[in-house]
Design a protein around this motif. Structure first.
Motif, mmCIF file in Angstrom:
data_model
loop_
_atom_site.group_PDB
_atom_site.id
_atom_site.type_symbol
_atom_site.label_atom_id
_atom_site.label_comp_id
_atom_site.label_asym_id
_atom_site.label_seq_id
_atom_site.Cartn_x
_atom_site.Cartn_y
_atom_site.Cartn_z
ATOM 1 N N PRO A 169 0.816 -1.268 -0.038
ATOM 2 C CA PRO A 169 -0.037 -0.030 0.131
ATOM 3 C C PRO A 169 0.791 1.345 0.042
ATOM 4 O O PRO A 169 0.411 2.176 -0.649
ATOM 5 C CB PRO A 169 -0.740 -0.296 1.328
ATOM 6 C CG PRO A 169 -0.932 -1.490 1.593
ATOM 7 C CD PRO A 169 0.597 -2.015 1.227
ATOM 8 N N VAL A 170 1.941 1.262 0.678
ATOM 9 C CA VAL A 170 2.736 2.394 0.789
ATOM 10 C C VAL A 170 3.408 2.675 -0.759
ATOM 11 O O VAL A 170 3.666 3.808 -1.280
ATOM 12 C CB VAL A 170 3.870 2.461 1.789
ATOM 13 C CG1 VAL A 170 4.729 3.525 1.833
ATOM 14 C CG2 VAL A 170 3.268 1.957 3.147
ATOM 15 N N LEU A 171 3.810 1.416 -1.341
ATOM 16 C CA LEU A 171 4.444 1.849 -2.530
ATOM 17 C C LEU A 171 3.515 2.181 -3.832
ATOM 18 O O LEU A 171 3.758 2.942 -4.545
ATOM 19 C CB LEU A 171 5.094 0.351 -3.162
ATOM 20 C CG LEU A 171 6.545 0.085 -2.474
ATOM 21 C CD1 LEU A 171 6.883 -1.316 -2.740
ATOM 22 C CD2 LEU A 171 7.407 0.970 -2.572
ATOM 23 N N ALA A 172 2.101 1.570 -3.448
ATOM 24 C CA ALA A 172 1.258 2.012 -4.602
ATOM 25 C C ALA A 172 0.968 3.458 -4.180
ATOM 26 O O ALA A 172 0.655 4.210 -5.249
ATOM 27 C CB ALA A 172 -0.147 1.329 -4.274
ATOM 28 N N ALA A 173 0.804 4.142 -2.868
ATOM 29 C CA ALA A 173 0.449 5.449 -2.596
ATOM 30 C C ALA A 173 1.908 6.375 -3.575
ATOM 31 O O ALA A 173 1.450 7.361 -3.930
ATOM 32 C CB ALA A 173 0.326 5.592 -1.525
ATOM 33 N N TRP A 174 2.898 5.868 -3.104
ATOM 34 C CA TRP A 174 4.226 6.521 -3.832
ATOM 35 C C TRP A 174 4.021 6.447 -5.229
ATOM 36 O O TRP A 174 4.212 7.689 -5.831
ATOM 37 C CB TRP A 174 5.206 5.517 -3.206
ATOM 38 C CG TRP A 174 6.776 6.135 -3.698
ATOM 39 C CD1 TRP A 174 7.487 5.509 -4.733
ATOM 40 C CD2 TRP A 174 7.307 7.180 -3.568
ATOM 41 N NE1 TRP A 174 8.637 6.129 -4.802
ATOM 42 C CE2 TRP A 174 8.760 7.288 -4.008
ATOM 43 C CE3 TRP A 174 7.038 8.554 -2.582
ATOM 44 C CZ2 TRP A 174 9.424 8.381 -3.878
ATOM 45 C CZ3 TRP A 174 7.986 9.372 -2.466
ATOM 46 C CH2 TRP A 174 9.069 9.394 -2.921
ATOM 47 N N ALA A 233 -4.539 12.166 8.474
ATOM 48 C CA ALA A 233 -4.548 10.501 9.103
ATOM 49 C C ALA A 233 -5.230 10.782 10.480
ATOM 50 O O ALA A 233 -5.405 9.515 10.771
ATOM 51 C CB ALA A 233 -3.062 10.443 9.265
ATOM 52 N N GLY A 234 -5.700 11.785 10.903
ATOM 53 C CA GLY A 234 -6.379 12.002 12.090
ATOM 54 C C GLY A 234 -5.314 11.959 13.494
ATOM 55 O O GLY A 234 -5.891 11.603 14.482
ATOM 56 N N LEU A 235 -4.167 12.130 13.096
ATOM 57 C CA LEU A 235 -3.230 12.260 14.297
ATOM 58 C C LEU A 235 -3.233 13.868 14.917
ATOM 59 O O LEU A 235 -2.664 14.037 15.941
ATOM 60 C CB LEU A 235 -1.776 11.962 13.845
ATOM 61 C CG LEU A 235 -1.790 10.461 13.180
ATOM 62 C CD1 LEU A 235 -0.157 10.311 12.713
ATOM 63 C CD2 LEU A 235 -1.911 9.589 14.423
ATOM 64 N N LEU A 236 -3.698 14.758 14.188
ATOM 65 C CA LEU A 236 -3.801 15.950 14.706
ATOM 66 C C LEU A 236 -5.144 16.600 14.578
ATOM 67 O O LEU A 236 -5.865 16.385 13.564
ATOM 68 C CB LEU A 236 -2.897 16.914 13.767
ATOM 69 C CG LEU A 236 -2.533 18.272 14.292
ATOM 70 C CD1 LEU A 236 -1.709 18.046 15.124
ATOM 71 C CD2 LEU A 236 -1.838 19.135 13.006
ATOM 72 N N SER A 237 -5.400 17.180 15.517
ATOM 73 C CA SER A 237 -7.097 17.593 15.677
ATOM 74 C C SER A 237 -7.422 18.560 14.556
ATOM 75 O O SER A 237 -6.579 19.478 14.348
ATOM 76 C CB SER A 237 -7.563 17.917 17.214
ATOM 77 O OG SER A 237 -6.737 19.191 17.235
ATOM 78 N N ILE A 243 0.065 4.040 8.125
ATOM 79 C CA ILE A 243 0.188 3.095 7.026
ATOM 80 C C ILE A 243 -1.220 3.022 6.273
ATOM 81 O O ILE A 243 -1.419 2.797 4.978
ATOM 82 C CB ILE A 243 0.661 1.871 7.377
ATOM 83 C CG1 ILE A 243 1.971 1.982 7.790
ATOM 84 C CG2 ILE A 243 0.398 0.610 6.443
ATOM 85 C CD1 ILE A 243 2.712 0.775 9.002
ATOM 86 N N ASP A 244 -2.368 3.077 7.109
ATOM 87 C CA ASP A 244 -3.748 2.832 6.481
ATOM 88 C C ASP A 244 -4.018 3.964 5.828
ATOM 89 O O ASP A 244 -4.795 3.885 4.821
ATOM 90 C CB ASP A 244 -4.636 2.658 7.712
ATOM 91 C CG ASP A 244 -4.634 1.504 8.546
ATOM 92 O OD1 ASP A 244 -4.051 0.392 8.046
ATOM 93 O OD2 ASP A 244 -5.000 1.384 9.672
#
Length: 312
Positions: free
Chosen positions: A154-159, A226-230, A293-294
């Motif tokens: 998935p990471v390579l596909a996004a890349w 990604a939901g890590l920062l509000s 990653i998700d």
């Protein structure tokens, strides 16, 4: 202190005064507004070639800097840059000023930006900002750490969906590549100096150079996506950047046409480093790493026409 310390792989290594860093356990309390203002000022810096008017600049004079914008009525203007030829007295940098390095870039920026006034010559040469190069290195590191592991797909596909310039395979679009950028903004690049009582300053310019200013906003943008920062913290940062006249995004409305490519690239870079690190430590990705990653998996699922919409 010597003006030039050393180089690694052709890049200068700088030494910085001690300062108080951001508390890594409380990112929401980080100085997001101060960071945004610092970036806006950095991105608005314009290095000019010498002009035919005025006396020659003495050796050691700094190149003239054009203010990035006219502040709104009633606003406090940014600190004045001294004209060419004027010596800067020693002082503590005011709130919102970039911390001067102790190393090679300080020496570089204090040289005249070309031959004496009245002669032909290019402006001060600066390297390309290394954001895309660092993303490419992160992907290579992931592939070396997990050869043949399907978890990297998935990471390579996004890349692969990123445009060539964001993968460090081509120059950035000309209209987006002339900004002075930090190149590696994260919370560890912010310190108070003097420690505990000074203003927040932006340090570590080893990856700085000319490029797309959106890259410096991409890490918080990627965290937000990604939901890590509000949302509250993201919009504090974005609004402060816009209020300071930052040129990376439009002054109002949707910022994602400018941020999309860089934010996706930083998402891939973060996920790639997470997979490389977890492989080296012989463990599964932790909860935060898995969120990034998700996010790559979601990017990879975009139809090609949507993924390419903001590629230029």
């Amino acid at each position: 202190m010597p003006p030039h310390l050393t180089e690694v792989d052709g890049r200068p290594v700088t030494l910085w005064p001690h300062g108080e860093p951001v508390d890594p356990g409380d990112p929401d309390a980080a100085p997001w507004e101060e960071a945004a203002v610092l970036l806006a000022r950095l991105h608005g810096t314009q290095l000019r070639p010498p002009t035919a008017a005025g006396p020659p600049a003495p050796r050691g004079a700094r190149p003239a800097v054009t203010p990035p914008y006219e502040p709104p009525s009633g606003a406090v203007p940014p600190p004045r840059e001294p004209p060419v030829g004027e010596l800067t007295p020693p002082r503590e940098p005011p709130v919102g000023e970039l911390m001067p390095p102790c190393g090679p870039l300080a020496s570089t920026l204090t040289q005249p930006c070309g031959p004496p006034v009245g002669t032909a010559g290019p402006p001060l040469a600066l390297p390309a900002m290394r954001g895309p190069a660092k993303a490419a290195l992160a992907v290579a590191r992931m592939c070396a750490a997990r050869p043949g592991d399907p978890v990297v797909e998935p990471v390579l596909a996004a890349w692969r969906l990123l445009p060539a310039w964001a993968r460090d395979e081509a120059p950035a679009p000309a209209h987006r590549s002339h900004f002075l950028c930090h190149g590696d903004l994260h919370l560890g690049q912010l310190v108070r100096h003097p420690a505990t009582r000074g203003p927040w300053l932006l340090i570590d310019i080893d990856d700085a150079g000319l490029g797309d200013a959106a890259w410096d906003l991409a890490r918080p943008a990627a965290w937000y996506a990604a939901g890590l920062l509000s949302p509250e913290v993201w919009f504090r940062f974005l609004d402060a950047y816009r209020a300071a006249g930052g040129p990376a995004v439009r002054a109002e409305g949707d910022p994602w046409p400018e941020l999309d490519v860089a934010a996706r690239a930083l998402t891939v870079q973060t996920a790639a480093l997470a997979l490389a690190k977890s492989a080296a430590e012989d463990r599964a990705p932790d909860e935060v790493e898995q969120l990034v990653i998700d996010a790559c998996a979601r990017i990879a699922s975009l139809p090609p026409e949507l993924a390419a919409e903001h590629s230029s």
